[in-house]
Write a protein that holds these residues in place. Structure first.
Motif, PDB file in Angstrom:
ATOM      1  N   THR A  19       0.943  -1.324   0.103  1.00  0.00           N
ATOM      2  CA  THR A  19       0.117  -0.017  -0.050  1.00  0.00           C
ATOM      3  C   THR A  19       0.922   1.205   0.050  1.00  0.00           C
ATOM      4  OG1 THR A  19      -1.727  -1.060   1.181  1.00  0.00           O
ATOM      5  CG2 THR A  19      -1.909   1.229   1.102  1.00  0.00           C
ATOM      6  N   LYS A  20       1.892   1.243   0.907  1.00  0.00           N
ATOM      7  CA  LYS A  20       2.771   2.326   0.560  1.00  0.00           C
ATOM      8  C   LYS A  20       3.438   2.523  -0.647  1.00  0.00           C
ATOM      9  CE  LYS A  20       4.541   1.831   5.525  1.00  0.00           C
ATOM     10  NZ  LYS A  20       5.662   1.503   6.409  1.00  0.00           N
ATOM     11  N   LYS A  21       3.657   1.570  -1.549  1.00  0.00           N
ATOM     12  CA  LYS A  21       4.077   1.719  -2.847  1.00  0.00           C
ATOM     13  C   LYS A  21       3.276   2.309  -3.761  1.00  0.00           C
ATOM     14  CE  LYS A  21       7.818  -1.638  -2.644  1.00  0.00           C
ATOM     15  NZ  LYS A  21       7.795  -2.203  -1.440  1.00  0.00           N
ATOM     16  N   VAL A  22       1.966   1.962  -3.473  1.00  0.00           N
ATOM     17  CA  VAL A  22       0.870   2.411  -4.152  1.00  0.00           C
ATOM     18  C   VAL A  22       0.660   3.880  -3.966  1.00  0.00           C
ATOM     19  CG1 VAL A  22      -1.711   2.324  -4.411  1.00  0.00           C
ATOM     20  CG2 VAL A  22      -0.303   0.208  -4.201  1.00  0.00           C
ATOM     21  N   PHE A  23       0.684   4.365  -2.813  1.00  0.00           N
ATOM     22  CA  PHE A  23       0.526   5.813  -2.375  1.00  0.00           C
ATOM     23  C   PHE A  23       1.753   6.596  -3.135  1.00  0.00           C
ATOM     24  CE2 PHE A  23      -2.718   4.809   0.481  1.00  0.00           C
ATOM     25  CZ  PHE A  23      -3.364   5.891   0.749  1.00  0.00           C
ATOM     26  N   ARG A  25       3.880   5.648  -5.974  1.00  0.00           N
ATOM     27  CA  ARG A  25       3.675   5.602  -7.410  1.00  0.00           C
ATOM     28  C   ARG A  25       2.396   5.868  -7.815  1.00  0.00           C
ATOM     29  NH1 ARG A  25       6.554   3.410 -11.540  1.00  0.00           N
ATOM     30  NH2 ARG A  25       4.940   2.753 -13.367  1.00  0.00           N
ATOM     31  N   LEU A  26       1.340   5.634  -7.666  1.00  0.00           N
ATOM     32  CA  LEU A  26      -0.091   5.961  -8.204  1.00  0.00           C
ATOM     33  C   LEU A  26      -0.793   7.105  -7.900  1.00  0.00           C
ATOM     34  CD1 LEU A  26      -1.493   2.409  -8.605  1.00  0.00           C
ATOM     35  CD2 LEU A  26      -0.119   3.468 -10.481  1.00  0.00           C
ATOM     36  N   ILE A  27      -0.848   7.266  -6.644  1.00  0.00           N
ATOM     37  CA  ILE A  27      -1.631   8.490  -6.085  1.00  0.00           C
ATOM     38  C   ILE A  27      -0.924   9.846  -6.919  1.00  0.00           C
ATOM     39  CG2 ILE A  27      -2.345   9.682  -3.998  1.00  0.00           C
ATOM     40  CD1 ILE A  27      -3.508   6.990  -4.615  1.00  0.00           C
ATOM     41  N   PRO A  28       0.206   9.973  -6.620  1.00  0.00           N
ATOM     42  CA  PRO A  28       0.567  11.333  -7.285  1.00  0.00           C
ATOM     43  C   PRO A  28       0.379  11.503  -8.697  1.00  0.00           C
ATOM     44  CG  PRO A  28       2.511  10.467  -5.722  1.00  0.00           C
ATOM     45  CD  PRO A  28       1.314   9.573  -6.006  1.00  0.00           C
ATOM     46  N   PHE A  29       0.505  10.546  -9.456  1.00  0.00           N
ATOM     47  CA  PHE A  29       0.180  10.604 -10.910  1.00  0.00           C
ATOM     48  C   PHE A  29      -1.254  10.822 -11.038  1.00  0.00           C
ATOM     49  CE2 PHE A  29      -0.400   9.433 -15.174  1.00  0.00           C
ATOM     50  CZ  PHE A  29       0.620   9.892 -15.961  1.00  0.00           C
ATOM     51  N   ARG A 149      -8.029   8.400   2.919  1.00  0.00           N
ATOM     52  CA  ARG A 149      -6.861   9.197   2.836  1.00  0.00           C
ATOM     53  C   ARG A 149      -6.230   9.244   1.387  1.00  0.00           C
ATOM     54  NH1 ARG A 149      -1.265   7.501   3.995  1.00  0.00           N
ATOM     55  NH2 ARG A 149      -2.240   5.414   4.316  1.00  0.00           N
ATOM     56  N   ALA A 150      -6.415   8.086   0.743  1.00  0.00           N
ATOM     57  CA  ALA A 150      -6.065   7.956  -0.639  1.00  0.00           C
ATOM     58  C   ALA A 150      -6.963   8.911  -1.555  1.00  0.00           C
ATOM     59  CB  ALA A 150      -6.377   6.610  -1.387  1.00  0.00           C
TER      60      ALA A 150
END
Length: 454
Positions: A19-23, A25-29, A149-150
């Motif tokens: 989940t940390k990696k998702v936040f 890599r994906l969330i900023p984009f 949060r996401a």
């Protein structure tokens, strides 16, 4: 270690790491994509005065055209979201973004009300499915305990678009005369092409599902995260969730949540589409770069709010209480911006309070409907909620103009506060929904704990 021998504690650790990696890599984009989306749908606010002077687009015509975006958006929202669920987010979100960027750039060719109406409608058609698509996409990647949060980080795009996008639009207006183009032509062209460029990039950057993330996530983390999401989807289907597209479209809860979102959007777009001209009226400045810096002030406070309140709602499980308070803050801020119009500091303060409320409320709001829905039903239900809800964006500018013209004064502005108050009331009534109370109590967290204890 095989999946069958993996301990629950290790599975929890791996899921959290994934989940940390998702936040990261994906969330900023996704945030970047939403910044551009909100910029391209709201930058007409900076062209309103020039539209009226050069092309005879009156205030009523502007309000109607601004709202037409949401008509096209609503018509194609559900089929677009179903297509995303079928073909995958990577391809479909890229298609949406490139096509809306082309239409957004074509605004530089507007010559009068008719071309304005056509392009606003087409912009809605081409952007349809982006926002609910991302809301659905997040449920593929983020466990329930982290979803608010996401979504809060994603919704920060509204505020960032105001903080950075408004000054960008203001600066582009000052390119007037370069290459024989007007300032608004440069604004529409550059901001539209920006969407095209990021849309192409998104095709190569995004990943459809956790098990597809082979290039940036270890195999054991991919499997742990996928199992977590699958367990939560199963829990939804065993509860009150509608099991098919048609059942989702006729489910009364889906329509009730649509009504709440409709009222929220009245406040959002009633403020957004008129913010630059309202700031000019408050401060007496000319619309341009300096005025755009003042319009960024409410969005700074909105960014701070959305960084705090969705996470607070997740930690305390008080989504309903916090959401209702935020909509009350929005109503209060809208009224204050009119009452204290003669005092720029207090008026801008009122607008800041309004923006803080409606920006940070929206990710909290989505906690309830997204946890009712799963699979194709989620694609259809989320699409319908966003489709019907965003028609509030069509009503808001027209309602504001109507009450301004018929009653006068700040009646149009104050009518937006009614939408915020109705959203507060309807969201509060979800206290009588059994499933909503289970969600607030952490029902899916408890389901998740069966395979991944906290």
């Amino acid at each position: 270690m095989s999946d069958t021998t993996m301990t629950a504690e290790r599975r929890h650790h791996l899921s959290e790491e994934a989940t940390k990696k998702v936040f990261k890599r994906l969330i900023p984009f996704l945030l970047l994509m939403y910044v551009i989306a909100f910029l391209d749908r709201s930058n007409v606010a900076f062209a309103q005065q020039e539209f009226e002077i050069d092309f005879g687009i009156s205030a009523a015509s502007y309000a109607f055209g601004a709202g037409l975006f949401f008509v096209g958006y609503a018509v194609f929202e559900v089929p677009s979201n179903l297509m995303l669920h079928r073909v995958g987010a990577r391809w479909w979100l890229a298609r949406i973004m490139v096509s809306w960027g082309i239409v957004a750039a074509c605004f530089m060719f507007i010559q009068g009300p008719t071309s304005f109406y056509i392009l606003r409608f087409l912009l809605g058609v081409t952007e349809a499915g982006f926002f609910p698509g991302v809301i659905l996409y997040l449920t593929y990647w983020v466990p329930a305990r982290h979803l608010s949060r996401a979504r809060g980080y994603f919704y920060a795009g509204i505020a960032i678009a105001g903080i950075l996008g408004n000054p960008l639009s203001g600066a582009l207006l000052e390119m007037h005369g370069i290459a024989n183009l007007r300032g608004i032509q440069w604004m529409f062209l550059i901001e539209g092409l920006l969407a095209v460029a990021v849309g192409i990039w998104s095709f190569f950057y995004l990943t459809d599902k956790p098990r597809d993330a082979k290039k940036w996530m270890p195999a054991d983390e991919r499997e742990a995260l996928a199992q977590t999401i699958e367990a939560e989807e199963q829990a939804k289907s065993e509860g009150h969730a509608p099991g098919s597209v048609m059942k989702a479209l006729v489910n009364w809860r889906v329509w009730y949540f649509s009504a709440i979102y409709f009222c929220i959007q009245i406040a959002v777009y009633g403020v957004t589409f008129f913010l630059p001209t309202q700031v000019v009226a408050i401060t007496g400045q000319k619309l341009g770069f300096q005025a755009s810096l003042v319009t960024a002030i409410p969005w700074v406070f909105g960014l701070l709010a959305v960084a705090y309140f969705p996470g607070l709602a997740d930690r305390t499980r008080k989504h309903r209480l916090i959401g209702c308070c935020l909509m009350l803050a929005t109503a209060t801020g809208i009224i204050a911006s009119g009452v204290f119009q003669a005092n720029p500091v207090l008026a801008i303060g009122g607008l800041s309070l309004a923006v803080m409320g409606f920006v940070s409320m929206q990710p909290i709001y989505w906690t309830l409907p997204t946890e009712y829905l799963t699979g194709y039903a989620a694609a259809a239900g989320i699409g319908l909620i966003n489709s019907i809800g965003n028609l509030g964006g069509f009503l808001a500018p027209n309602m504001r103009d109507y009450f301004k013209e018929t009653i006068g004064g700040n009646a149009g502005l104050y009518s937006l506060a009614v939408g915020a108050l109705m959203a507060c009331l309807l969201f509060g009534i979800t206290a009588f929904f059994k499933k909503a109370n289970e969600i607030e109590a952490g029902h899916l967290d408890a389901v998740d704990a069966k395979i991944i204890p906290h």
